[in-house]
Design a protein around this motif. Structure first.
Motif, PDB file in Angstrom:
ATOM      1  N   ASN A  70       0.815  -1.400  -0.242  1.00  0.00           N
ATOM      2  CA  ASN A  70       0.235   0.196  -0.098  1.00  0.00           C
ATOM      3  C   ASN A  70       1.029   1.463   0.628  1.00  0.00           C
ATOM      4  O   ASN A  70      -0.002   2.301  -0.605  1.00  0.00           O
ATOM      5  CB  ASN A  70      -1.001   0.266   1.268  1.00  0.00           C
ATOM      6  N   THR A  71       2.370   1.256   0.750  1.00  0.00           N
ATOM      7  CA  THR A  71       2.932   2.149   0.568  1.00  0.00           C
ATOM      8  C   THR A  71       2.803   2.613  -1.145  1.00  0.00           C
ATOM      9  O   THR A  71       3.948   3.806  -0.840  1.00  0.00           O
ATOM     10  CB  THR A  71       4.666   1.889   1.446  1.00  0.00           C
ATOM     11  N   PHE A  72       3.736   1.472  -1.875  1.00  0.00           N
ATOM     12  CA  PHE A  72       3.599   2.027  -3.013  1.00  0.00           C
ATOM     13  C   PHE A  72       2.668   2.545  -3.958  1.00  0.00           C
ATOM     14  O   PHE A  72       2.522   2.794  -5.224  1.00  0.00           O
ATOM     15  CB  PHE A  72       4.029   0.728  -3.653  1.00  0.00           C
ATOM     16  N   LEU A  73       1.242   3.218  -3.569  1.00  0.00           N
ATOM     17  CA  LEU A  73      -0.199   3.085  -4.108  1.00  0.00           C
ATOM     18  C   LEU A  73      -0.178   5.175  -4.345  1.00  0.00           C
ATOM     19  O   LEU A  73      -1.149   5.141  -5.189  1.00  0.00           O
ATOM     20  CB  LEU A  73      -1.085   2.685  -3.482  1.00  0.00           C
ATOM     21  N   ALA A  74       0.944   5.597  -3.248  1.00  0.00           N
ATOM     22  CA  ALA A  74       1.233   6.856  -3.439  1.00  0.00           C
ATOM     23  C   ALA A  74       1.953   7.730  -4.353  1.00  0.00           C
ATOM     24  O   ALA A  74       4.007   7.076  -3.977  1.00  0.00           O
ATOM     25  CB  ALA A  74       1.013   7.982  -2.247  1.00  0.00           C
ATOM     26  N   GLY A  75       2.126   8.474  -4.972  1.00  0.00           N
ATOM     27  CA  GLY A  75       3.247   8.686  -5.512  1.00  0.00           C
ATOM     28  C   GLY A  75       4.191   7.958  -6.598  1.00  0.00           C
ATOM     29  O   GLY A  75       3.393   7.309  -7.279  1.00  0.00           O
ATOM     30  N   LYS A  76       4.979   9.621  -7.471  1.00  0.00           N
ATOM     31  CA  LYS A  76       5.310   8.807  -8.168  1.00  0.00           C
ATOM     32  C   LYS A  76       6.257   7.808  -8.730  1.00  0.00           C
ATOM     33  O   LYS A  76       7.662   7.919  -7.111  1.00  0.00           O
ATOM     34  CB  LYS A  76       5.488   9.812  -9.057  1.00  0.00           C
ATOM     35  N   LEU A  77       6.477   6.877  -8.726  1.00  0.00           N
ATOM     36  CA  LEU A  77       8.100   5.560  -8.839  1.00  0.00           C
ATOM     37  C   LEU A  77       8.578   5.549  -9.378  1.00  0.00           C
ATOM     38  O   LEU A  77       8.229   5.381 -10.626  1.00  0.00           O
ATOM     39  CB  LEU A  77       6.950   3.979  -8.661  1.00  0.00           C
TER      40      LEU A  77
END
Length: 404
Positions: free
Chosen positions: A228-235
């Motif tokens: 879920n931490t990867f769902l916010a912001g640009k990767l």
């Protein structure tokens, strides 16, 4: 479910054409109402059939399971047909007559994408067509704020969608075993696998976790929170690889049979290749070091979490090599509590030496990463840089006299 053409014809600009078009617009609400009532009826039927089947399935003393299963499957087919008819008769007409909402336009676009698979990948089309129709009706329930029906529907929806996702992943697993199509085709299948896993975890898993007991998901809750931490912001590229690694970790718990170990192993190998390439192409030391740390994590997950569970090995020598690696790892692990710094260093050395042996089998292809590994081992004090030196020897040649 019978397929019908979705080709949109140009609007007739003649007087008769305009008149017909106007009449069609007036009739659309009637069709929507009829199709909506039909879906409501079929939805109630499928929910009742599903609940009866589940109740009977939990009762070992009854003999009605097969009868109820057959009824459930029949009701399911009729229910999907009703939704499909709604797409064809209502949404399609509204899009054609430019009276559709943004949601309806997007729904029809998605319908095209699904039906496009029918000629080339029929099995995937079969699963994705059902998935699309269920999603469409589920969204209509969400938009309609029908809480009582929605709560009842979620149980059926979660069970059926999980089954469809498993079918899609199993289909990808079978296609991955087929060597036809080359590297590009395989890379696309890898991307499809990761995209399908992510879609399931975002869209379906929260519903499953809401319905089922918390204990059912205790093994994946840590990975789920991390995902879920990867769902916010640009990767960036490194984050994308880490997200895929987390997805694989969750899949080992949720899709053991649909995504068997041999396929998960290939996915890990693909991520290892991508990470090695990321190290080589990194333009700053910060990005290179970040990618390197990601590689260490990947090597550990691949060797410790996956290969340690592998029972069948194609080549006995590979199994023996892994047994040797595993024993070395267990010896190093003894340092973890008392000498953590030494433990991390020795573990890093073991992982890099092991991966160096693997890529050295194709030294021409992996020459850049081999060079990088050797430099890392030098810095870790395992290897030494030997300066190249040469000495030129001047040789004297004596011409032999010819004897007459």
């Amino acid at each position: 479910m019978a397929e019908r053409s979705l080709r949109v014809l140009e609007t007739n600009t003649t007087f008769i054409g305009k008149l017909t078009n106007s009449i069609t617009k007036l009739l659309i609400p009637t069709r929507v109402g009829i199709n909506g009532l039909l879906i409501l009826t079929k939805r109630n039927n499928i929910l009742k059939a599903f609940e009866n089947y589940i109740d009977e399935n939990n009762n070992d003393e009854t003999n009605k399971k097969e009868i109820l299963l057959k009824k459930y499957e029949d009701m399911y087919g009729l229910y999907l047909e009703a939704i499909d008819k709604y797409v064809m008769d209502s949404i399609y007409k509204k899009v054609k007559n430019d009276t559709a909402t943004a949601f309806e336009k997007n729904a029809l676009s998605e319908y095209y994408n699904v039906t496009h698979l029918k000629e080339t990948q029929y099995l995937e089309y079969k699963y994705r067509k059902q998935k699309y129709l269920l999603e469409l009706d589920y969204q209509s329930l969400l938009d309609g704020n029908k809480e009582k029906t929605l709560n009842r529907y979620k149980k059926f929806y979660a069970v059926k969608m999980e089954s469809l996702y498993k079918g899609i992943l199993k289909n990808y697993s079978i296609r991955l075993a087929d060597n036809a199509g080359g590297e590009e085709r395989k890379n696309q299948i890898y991307e499809n696998i990761f995209a399908t896993l992510e879609e399931y975890i975002v869209e379906i898993l929260p519903i499953k976790m809401e319905i089922d007991s918390e204990s059912s998901y205790k093994e994946i809750i840590e990975d789920y929170d991390k995902f879920n931490t990867f769902l916010a912001g640009k990767l960036d590229s490194r984050d994308i690889i880490e997200k895929k690694l987390v997805l694989l970790g969750i899949s080992r718990k949720l899709f053991t049979h649909s995504l068997p170990l041999i396929v998960a192993e290939q996915c890990y190998i693909k991520l290892l290749k991508d990470t090695r390439n990321l190290i080589i192409t990194a333009k700053t030391n910060k990005k290179k070091n970040s990618a390197y740390q990601m590689l260490i994590t990947l090597i550990e997950d691949y060797n410790i979490k996956l290969l340690s569970t592998k029972i069948y090995w194609d080549k006995p020598q590979e199994r023996e090599a892994y047994k040797k690696f595993w024993q070395e790892y267990k010896n190093i692990e003894a340092l973890k509590d008392n000498e953590p710094e030494k433990y991390e260093k020795q573990k890093e050395i073991l992982f890099i030496k092991n991966d160096l042996n693997a890529v050295s089998q194709n030294s021409e292809k992996y020459s850049e990463i081999i060079k990088f590994y050797k430099q890392e081992l030098v810095e870790l004090g395992v290897m030494k840089n030997l300066k190249n030196s040469c000495k030129t020897i001047k040789e004297k040649y004596t011409k032999k006299k010819e004897v007459a």
